[in-house]
Design a protein around this motif. Structure first.
Motif, PDB file in Angstrom:
ATOM      1  N   ASP A  39      21.660 -33.940 -18.120  1.00 58.87           N
ATOM      2  CA  ASP A  39      22.313 -34.840 -17.167  1.00 58.87           C
ATOM      3  C   ASP A  39      21.869 -36.260 -17.488  1.00 58.87           C
ATOM      4  O   ASP A  39      20.714 -36.632 -17.267  1.00 58.87           O
ATOM      5  N   LEU A  41      22.372 -39.078 -16.115  1.00 54.13           N
ATOM      6  CA  LEU A  41      21.888 -39.873 -14.990  1.00 54.13           C
ATOM      7  C   LEU A  41      20.434 -39.553 -14.677  1.00 54.13           C
ATOM      8  O   LEU A  41      19.637 -40.447 -14.397  1.00 54.13           O
ATOM      9  N   GLY A  45      17.543 -42.237 -15.314  1.00 53.46           N
ATOM     10  CA  GLY A  45      16.773 -42.536 -14.112  1.00 53.46           C
ATOM     11  C   GLY A  45      15.294 -42.286 -14.313  1.00 53.46           C
ATOM     12  O   GLY A  45      14.445 -43.087 -13.905  1.00 53.46           O
ATOM     13  N   ILE A  62      22.245 -49.808 -13.151  1.00 52.17           N
ATOM     14  CA  ILE A  62      22.343 -48.346 -13.105  1.00 52.17           C
ATOM     15  C   ILE A  62      21.517 -47.807 -11.940  1.00 52.17           C
ATOM     16  O   ILE A  62      21.974 -46.955 -11.183  1.00 52.17           O
ATOM     17  N   PHE A  66      22.713 -45.592  -8.146  1.00 51.51           N
ATOM     18  CA  PHE A  66      22.412 -44.198  -7.850  1.00 51.51           C
ATOM     19  C   PHE A  66      21.227 -44.000  -6.907  1.00 51.51           C
ATOM     20  O   PHE A  66      20.932 -42.882  -6.541  1.00 51.51           O
TER      21      PHE A  66
END
Length: 67
Positions: A39, A41, A45, A62, A66
């Motif tokens: 993933d 993200l 992250g 970014i 999120f």
């Protein structure tokens, strides 16, 4: 505006990531087999959260989207 810039601008604006292709569109390429199960993200992250470096503008953009 130069011809090169005008051409690049037209090409850039032809593609719209928020407008999905219709079912059966011949431009669709199934990349699932080479994409993997990660993933992005979560991976990005994690890098942002664990990094001791100064955050760049893109990282902050970014992150703010999120979190």
């Amino acid at each position: 505006m130069t011809q090169d810039f005008a051409l690049l601008k037209r090409i850039y604006n032809v593609f719209d990531p928020f407008r999905p292709l219709l079912a059966g569109d011949p431009k669709y390429v199934d990349c699932q087999a080479v994409r993997g199960d990660g993933d992005i993200l979560v991976e990005i992250g994690r890098e942002i959260l664990l990094s001791d470096r100064m955050l760049k503008k893109m990282d902050v953009a970014i992150m703010s989207r999120f979190f």
